[in-house]
Scaffold this active site. Structure first.
Site, PDB file in Angstrom:
ATOM      1  CG  ASP A   4      -1.798   1.019   1.231  1.00 52.13           C
ATOM      2  OD1 ASP A   4      -2.341   1.430   0.011  1.00 52.13           O
ATOM      3  OD2 ASP A   4      -1.883   1.840   2.320  1.00 52.13           O
ATOM      4  CB  SER A   5       0.025   4.866  -0.644  1.00 49.65           C
ATOM      5  OG  SER A   5      -0.744   4.839  -0.004  1.00 49.65           O
ATOM      6  CE1 TYR A  43       2.650   5.120  -3.754  1.00 51.43           C
ATOM      7  CE2 TYR A  43       1.726   3.137  -4.541  1.00 51.43           C
ATOM      8  CZ  TYR A  43       2.690   3.732  -4.235  1.00 51.43           C
ATOM      9  OH  TYR A  43       3.922   3.170  -3.967  1.00 51.43           O
ATOM     10  N   GLY A  44      -3.148   8.220  -4.491  1.00 51.14           N
ATOM     11  CA  GLY A  44      -4.327   8.372  -5.085  1.00 51.14           C
ATOM     12  C   GLY A  44      -4.546   9.787  -6.015  1.00 51.14           C
ATOM     13  CB  CYS A  98      -3.035   0.030  -2.358  1.00 51.60           C
ATOM     14  SG  CYS A  98      -3.052   1.914  -3.187  1.00 51.60           S
ATOM     15  CG  ASN A  99      -9.484  -0.078  -3.310  1.00 46.52           C
ATOM     16  OD1 ASN A  99     -10.227  -0.772  -3.797  1.00 46.52           O
ATOM     17  ND2 ASN A  99      -9.211  -0.164  -2.016  1.00 46.52           N
ATOM     18  CD  GLU A 131      -0.705   7.412   5.860  1.00 50.37           C
ATOM     19  OE1 GLU A 131       0.237   7.467   6.563  1.00 50.37           O
ATOM     20  OE2 GLU A 131      -1.048   6.220   5.236  1.00 50.37           O
ATOM     21  CB  CYS A 163      -9.817   4.521  -0.364  1.00 50.96           C
ATOM     22  SG  CYS A 163      -7.940   4.855   0.414  1.00 50.96           S
ATOM     23  CB  THR A 164      -6.599  -0.517   2.029  1.00 51.73           C
ATOM     24  OG1 THR A 164      -5.600   0.434   1.479  1.00 51.73           O
ATOM     25  CG2 THR A 164      -7.273  -1.418   0.900  1.00 51.73           C
ATOM     26  CG  HIS A 165      -5.120   5.172   3.699  1.00 52.54           C
ATOM     27  ND1 HIS A 165      -4.819   4.567   2.695  1.00 52.54           N
ATOM     28  CD2 HIS A 165      -4.266   5.964   4.234  1.00 52.54           C
ATOM     29  CE1 HIS A 165      -3.403   4.894   2.867  1.00 52.54           C
ATOM     30  NE2 HIS A 165      -3.008   5.656   3.919  1.00 52.54           N
TER      31      HIS A 165
HETATM   32  N1  DGL Z   1      -4.864   2.920   0.592  1.00 55.51           N
HETATM   33  C1  DGL Z   1      -5.057   3.454  -1.026  1.00 55.51           C
HETATM   34  C2  DGL Z   1      -6.066   2.975  -1.620  1.00 55.51           C
HETATM   35  O1  DGL Z   1      -6.668   2.065  -1.121  1.00 55.51           O
HETATM   36  C3  DGL Z   1      -3.994   4.544  -1.312  1.00 55.51           C
HETATM   37  C4  DGL Z   1      -4.407   5.872  -0.468  1.00 55.51           C
HETATM   38  C5  DGL Z   1      -3.529   6.974  -1.314  1.00 55.51           C
HETATM   39  O2  DGL Z   1      -2.230   6.824  -0.999  1.00 55.51           O
HETATM   40  O3  DGL Z   1      -3.851   7.878  -1.909  1.00 55.51           O
HETATM   41  O4  DGL Z   1      -6.530   3.635  -2.610  1.00 55.51           O
END
Ligand code: DGL
Length: 250
Positions: free
Chosen positions: A8-9, A40-41, A72-73, A147, A178-180
Site C-alpha cells: 500500500d502507499s 498515491y491516489g 491499495c485500490n 495518515e 480505499c484501504t485507508h
Molecule cells: N490506500 C490506498 C487506496 O486504497 C491509497 C491511498 C493513497 O495513497 O492515496 O487507494
C-alpha cells in the site's frame, strides 16, 4: 508455508493485512507501506505503476513471495494488469473485483463508492458493478486525515460528515474503495446506518482457494519507506498494536 507480500502507499493496507492474518495465520506476511510517496491516489496511473513496480520487485526478489495482495485500490485500479505482466510467477490479488463480487453476493440496492481520485477516474468499481446504481466520490482528504496522527476525532467526524452528507439518504451501501477508509469507520457509522464494505472482505474470500488449512503460524514483517518510528506510533494509535517496523530504502 506460503509467503505473502502486501503493498500500500502507507498505513491503509494494514486494514487488509490484519483482517487477512486473522483468517489465515498460517502464512508468512511481508508488508510494505510506501509512506515516502504517500498519497498515491492523487498521482497519475503511470506514476502509480512505476512506484508499485519497485515494491513488488523487492518482495519478489528479496522475500520470494508466492502471492501478492495489492492492499491499495489506487494501485489495483491502475496497475493490476501491468504488474501481472511483469510478475508472471506469482499470484496477484487486487481489491476491486473481489469487492464487487462480494457486494453482489450479499446484495444491495444503491451504493456509493468512496475512493481516491485515481480509483474514481479508473471507473473500475462502476464497470465491475454494471447494471447497478453506483455513485462514486473521490475523498482525498480522507487519506490525509487517516495518515495524520495528530488530528482529533471531532475534526475527523466533521470532515467525514461534510464529504458524505449528500449521499447518506440516497444509498443503502457504502463501499470503502480505499484501504485507508476503514480507519474512519467510527465516524462513518455515526452518520450512516446502512452496510459498509471493506476491501478485506472480498480478498479473504478470494484467498480461500489459494491457502490450504494448516495449524502453522507464520511470521509478520512490516516495512515502510518512510520514518519507521512514526509508522510504529501510527500503528499503536490506529490499531492498538505494538509492532516493530523497519525502514527500507527503495
Ligand atoms: N490506500 C490506498 C487506496 O486504497 C491509497 C491511498 C493513497 O495513497 O492515496 O487507494
Amino acid at each position: 508455508m506460503l509467503n505473502i507480500g502486501v503493498i500500500d502507499s502507507g498505513i491503509g493496507g494494514l486494514t487488509v493485512l490484519f483482517d487477512v492474518i486473522k483468517s489465515y495465520p498460517n502464512c508468512n506476511y511481508f508488508y510494505i507501506g510506501d509512506n515516502k510517496n504517500c498519497p498515491y491516489g492523487e498521482k497519475s496511473a503511470t506514476q502509480i505503476k512505476n512506484l508499485s513496480l519497485r515494491l513488488v520487485k523487492y518482495l519478489v526478489d528479496e522475500k520470494k513471495i508466492d502471492i501478492l495482495i495489492i492492499a491499495c485500490n489506487s494501485i489495483s485500479s491502475t496497475s493490476t494488469s501491468y504488474l501481472k505482466k511483469q510478475f508472471k510467477n506469482i499470484k496477484i490479488i487486487e481489491t476491486v473485483e473481489p469487492t464487487a463480487s462480494y457486494v453482489k453476493q450479499i446484495g444491495f440496492n444503491k451504493a456509493l463508492v468512496i475512493a481516491t481520485k485515481a480509483t474514481v477516474d479508473s471507473k473500475m468499481y462502476v464497470n465491475s458493478l454494471e447494471g447497478h446504481t453506483v455513485y462514486q466520490k473521490a475523498c482525498p482528504k480522507f487519506v490525509e486525515i487517516v495518515e495524520d496522527i495528530n488530528i482529533t476525532n471531532k475534526l475527523k467526524d466533521e470532515i467525514v460528515k461534510d464529504e458524505l452528507d449528500e449521499y447518506l439518504n440516497k444509498v443503502d451501501t457504502i463501499i470503502l474503495g480505499c484501504t485507508h477508509f476503514p480507519l474512519l469507520i467510527k465516524s462513518i457509522e455515526k452518520i450512516f446506518k446502512g452496510k459498509i464494505i471493506k476491501s478485506s472482505e472480498g480478498i479473504i474470500l478470494k484467498l480461500s482457494d489459494l491457502i490450504p488449512t494448516t495449524n502453522q503460524k507464520g511470521l509478520l514483517k512490516i516495512y515502510t519507506t518512510g520514518n519507521n518510528v512514526l509508522f510504529e506510533n501510527k500503528l499503536k494509535k490506529m490499531f492498538g498494536k505494538t509492532v516493530k517496523t523497519e525502514n527500507i530504502d527503495l
